[in-house]
Design a protein around this motif. Structure first.
Motif, short mmCIF file in Angstrom:
data_model
loop_
_atom_site.label_atom_id
_atom_site.label_comp_id
_atom_site.label_asym_id
_atom_site.label_seq_id
_atom_site.Cartn_x
_atom_site.Cartn_y
_atom_site.Cartn_z
N ASP A 176 48.57 16.27 97.18
CA ASP A 176 48.69 15.97 95.75
C ASP A 176 50.15 16.04 95.32
OD1 ASP A 176 49.45 18.65 95.22
OD2 ASP A 176 47.35 19.26 95.07
N PHE A 177 50.37 15.84 94.03
CA PHE A 177 51.73 15.81 93.48
C PHE A 177 51.97 16.96 92.49
CE2 PHE A 177 51.46 10.91 93.95
CZ PHE A 177 51.73 11.01 95.31
N SER A 178 51.26 18.05 92.68
CA SER A 178 51.42 19.18 91.76
C SER A 178 52.86 19.67 91.80
CB SER A 178 50.47 20.31 92.13
OG SER A 178 50.67 20.72 93.47
N GLY A 179 53.37 20.05 90.62
CA GLY A 179 54.74 20.54 90.50
C GLY A 179 55.76 19.45 90.25
N MET A 180 55.32 18.19 90.17
CA MET A 180 56.24 17.08 89.92
C MET A 180 56.06 16.56 88.51
SD MET A 180 56.10 15.02 93.56
CE MET A 180 57.74 14.31 93.37
N LYS A 181 57.16 16.29 87.83
CA LYS A 181 57.10 15.72 86.48
C LYS A 181 57.58 14.27 86.55
CE LYS A 181 58.52 18.11 82.88
NZ LYS A 181 59.40 18.72 81.84
N ILE A 182 56.71 13.35 86.13
CA ILE A 182 56.97 11.92 86.29
C ILE A 182 56.74 11.20 84.97
CG2 ILE A 182 56.30 9.83 87.54
CD1 ILE A 182 55.23 11.71 89.77
N ILE A 183 57.66 10.31 84.62
CA ILE A 183 57.50 9.45 83.44
C ILE A 183 57.03 8.08 83.90
CG2 ILE A 183 58.55 8.63 81.31
CD1 ILE A 183 58.75 11.66 81.68
N LYS A 193 46.15 1.83 81.96
CA LYS A 193 45.18 2.90 82.22
C LYS A 193 45.32 3.45 83.64
CE LYS A 193 41.41 0.64 81.52
NZ LYS A 193 39.95 0.33 81.42
N LEU A 194 45.51 2.55 84.56
CA LEU A 194 45.46 2.90 85.98
C LEU A 194 46.56 3.86 86.40
CD1 LEU A 194 44.13 2.20 88.76
CD2 LEU A 194 45.94 0.50 89.02
N ALA A 195 47.79 3.59 86.01
CA ALA A 195 48.92 4.40 86.50
C ALA A 195 48.77 5.86 86.09
CB ALA A 195 50.24 3.82 85.99
N ARG A 196 48.50 6.09 84.80
CA ARG A 196 48.40 7.49 84.36
C ARG A 196 47.17 8.16 84.96
NH1 ARG A 196 47.39 5.20 78.65
NH2 ARG A 196 45.13 5.23 78.42
N SER A 197 46.12 7.38 85.23
CA SER A 197 44.91 7.96 85.80
C SER A 197 45.15 8.46 87.22
CB SER A 197 43.78 6.92 85.81
OG SER A 197 42.63 7.43 86.46
N VAL A 198 45.78 7.64 88.08
CA VAL A 198 45.95 8.05 89.47
C VAL A 198 46.94 9.22 89.59
CG1 VAL A 198 45.26 5.87 90.51
CG2 VAL A 198 47.65 6.19 89.89
N PHE A 199 48.03 9.18 88.82
CA PHE A 199 49.01 10.26 88.93
C PHE A 199 48.47 11.56 88.34
CE2 PHE A 199 51.99 6.87 89.92
CZ PHE A 199 52.78 7.47 90.89
N SER A 200 47.70 11.46 87.26
CA SER A 200 47.10 12.67 86.69
C SER A 200 46.11 13.29 87.65
CB SER A 200 46.41 12.33 85.37
OG SER A 200 47.34 11.93 84.39
N ARG A 201 45.30 12.47 88.29
CA ARG A 201 44.30 12.97 89.23
C ARG A 201 44.95 13.60 90.47
NH1 ARG A 201 38.91 11.57 88.87
NH2 ARG A 201 38.40 10.60 86.88
N LEU A 202 46.18 13.19 90.75
CA LEU A 202 46.89 13.77 91.89
C LEU A 202 47.70 15.00 91.48
CD1 LEU A 202 47.94 10.46 93.65
CD2 LEU A 202 46.44 12.23 94.60
N GLY A 203 47.53 15.44 90.23
CA GLY A 203 48.10 16.72 89.81
C GLY A 203 49.51 16.69 89.28
N ALA A 204 50.10 15.52 89.12
CA ALA A 204 51.46 15.44 88.58
C ALA A 204 51.44 15.69 87.07
CB ALA A 204 52.07 14.08 88.88
N GLU A 205 52.55 16.21 86.56
CA GLU A 205 52.71 16.31 85.11
C GLU A 205 53.23 14.96 84.63
OE1 GLU A 205 55.41 18.70 81.78
OE2 GLU A 205 55.31 19.45 83.85
N ILE A 206 52.47 14.31 83.75
CA ILE A 206 52.75 12.92 83.39
C ILE A 206 53.12 12.79 81.92
CG2 ILE A 206 51.68 10.64 83.11
CD1 ILE A 206 52.32 11.36 85.97
N VAL A 207 54.15 11.98 81.67
CA VAL A 207 54.43 11.46 80.34
C VAL A 207 54.35 9.95 80.45
CG1 VAL A 207 56.10 11.23 78.47
CG2 VAL A 207 55.91 13.40 79.71
N SER A 208 53.44 9.35 79.70
CA SER A 208 53.21 7.91 79.80
C SER A 208 53.74 7.21 78.56
CB SER A 208 51.71 7.65 79.97
OG SER A 208 51.46 6.27 80.15
N ILE A 209 54.58 6.20 78.76
CA ILE A 209 55.12 5.42 77.64
C ILE A 209 54.76 3.95 77.81
CG2 ILE A 209 57.03 7.04 77.33
CD1 ILE A 209 58.89 4.98 78.63
#
Length: 454
Positions: A176-183, A193-209
């Protein structure tokens, strides 16, 4: 190659309802359905998968295209808003006879386009596109084969097929990507929808714009063609990196933590080294285009990776990959093909594999590309007589000066001469290790081109 009337380098594209009209969409529907039926005369049920991006004109064109296809008795599965590579993937998974994406990719919202995939998820070759053009102009005749009554094709709305593609993307990542912050910047397009869904499910901290499509804001000062806002957000949130897609999410550009843009070539370098370390880079080669910088080429060479150049355009990159049995290629613009996973450029897939590579090596993206030093490059547009522009490569004086100057650069530079497809211009690009020499060589060649062709 025979002159084209409707198809360009990437399907049919133009301003919606002006250049890409309802009439063209209906006739393409007729032509494709007719072609598929003739190609599969013994098949009782022929299926086509259709997806689209978020453009407001997509509804209009989808309706017209579906009308033409279903009236010939061909069945349709509409999978909703989905990236172009998602449509290519589902075409294969659902064993469809063809796939269609309604999108104009990175173009403005006023434009739209229609791309067609074969049953194996690859784009149509030139000869089939030309055959479809002939059929489109003969639609009054082929429409006589339309079915009637309850024999017309069924149209199924299967938005849930989105999950098949999403889950496939998730399956390509180990851990997973836990501990990573990605915009994430989805360009208000197909990946919203897809991008934020896959990265969120992999545990990354996400900010989506740029993930609130209105139908008219796709690609507007956002996404892979305009990553400036993304760069500011990455810095503002102290993120590890930013990822930007285009309207149909077949491209990816990245931004490092300092706001620097990381183009497709540099992303390819990270992926190539990661694959090489795992002994998964076929023949230790990658395919890019004639536009890739020589500094990038020398960097890969020093890492034991050979760069193979193709003409500009993802179809030419893919053709070269197939020809040499390679599994990684792409363009500076962010079209990147990882053929072990999909048949076409896939922005979301590549972004997952990029972040996976960063996680595995424990380094930031800026650290991994710091060794790539672009060589100086200059481009001179020489205005010439339009009727002569395509004769430059037959002109003995031009060919001779290019030969002389390339010999002078002695392997530490190159000359690329191309014509503009839309203007009376010959473009002279020179690249080399020494900027003074690069400027001088370009000026001399440009002067000869001007003298010979004006």
């Amino acid at each position: 190659m025979q002159q084209r009337k409707y198809f360009g380098t990437d399907g049919i594209r133009g301003e919606a309802n002006k250049e890409l009209t309802i009439d063209i969409a209906v006739r393409l529907g007729y032509a494709l359905a007719y072609y598929l039926k003739k190609k599969n005369p013994d098949k009782k049920k022929i299926d086509v998968v259709i997806g689209s991006d978020t453009r407001i004109s997509g509804y209009m064109l989808r309706s017209a295209l579906m009308a033409g296809i279903s009236s010939m008795g061909v069945h349709i599965t509409y999978v909703g808003v989905l990236p172009t590579p998602g449509v290519a993937y589902l075409t294969q998974v659902k064993s469809a006879d063809a796939g269609i994406m309604i999108s104009a990719s990175h173009n403005p919202a006023k434009d739209n386009g229609i791309k067609i995939f074969r049953s194996n998820g690859t784009k149509l070759p030139d000869e089939i596109e030309l055959e479809l053009e002939v059929l489109m102009d003969d639609y009054e005749e082929i429409s006589k084969e339309c079915v009637v009554g309850d024999k017309v094709g069924k149209i199924l709305m299967e938005d849930d097929d989105y999950f098949l593609y999403r889950d496939y993307l998730l399956s390509t990542v180990k851990g997973d990507f836990s501990g990573m912050k990605i915009i994430l910047d989805s360009a208000n397009g197909a990946a919203f929808k897809l991008a934020r869904s896959v990265f969120s499910r992999l545990g990354a901290e996400i900010v989506s714009i740029n993930d609130l499509p209105t139908g008219t804001n796709i690609n507007v000062k956002c996404g892979s063609t305009h990553p400036e806002i993304l760069a500011k957000v990455v810095i503002g949130y102290s993120a590890d990196l930013g990822l930007a897609y285009d309207g149909d999410a077949d491209r990816l550009m990245a931004v490092d933590k300092f706001g620097n843009i990381i183009d497709g070539d540099k992303i390819i370098s990270i992926l190539a080294l990661n694959l090489k370390e795992k002994d998964e880079l076929n023949n230790n080669k990658v395919v890019t285009t004639v536009m890739s910088n020589m500094g990038f080429e020398k960097y890969l060479e020093n890492k034991g990776i050979t760069l193979v150049r193709a003409n500009v355009g993802d179809r030419y990159v893919i053709a070269k990959m197939k020809e040499q049995g390679l599994n990684l290629g792409g363009e500076q613009s962010g079209h990147i093909i990882m053929s072990d996973y999909n048949t076409t450029g896939d922005g979301v897939l590549v972004s997952l594999k990029l972040v996976e590579a960063l996680r595995d090596c424990g380094k930031s993206i800026d650290e991994l590309v710091s060794g790539i030093v672009d060589w100086p490059q200059i481009l001179i547009n020489v205005r010439v007589e339009n009727s002569k522009k395509n004769t430059w490569d037959e002109n003995s004086a031009i060919k001779e000066i290019i030969r002389i100057k390339e010999k002078e650069m002695d392997g530490l530079g190159r000359v690329l001469v191309r014509t503009s497809g839309t203007e009376p211009l010959v473009r002279v690009m020179v690249e080399g290790k020494d900027k003074i020499q690069v400027d001088s060589v370009a000026a001399v060649i440009a002067d000869v081109v001007k003298k010979e062709l004006e």
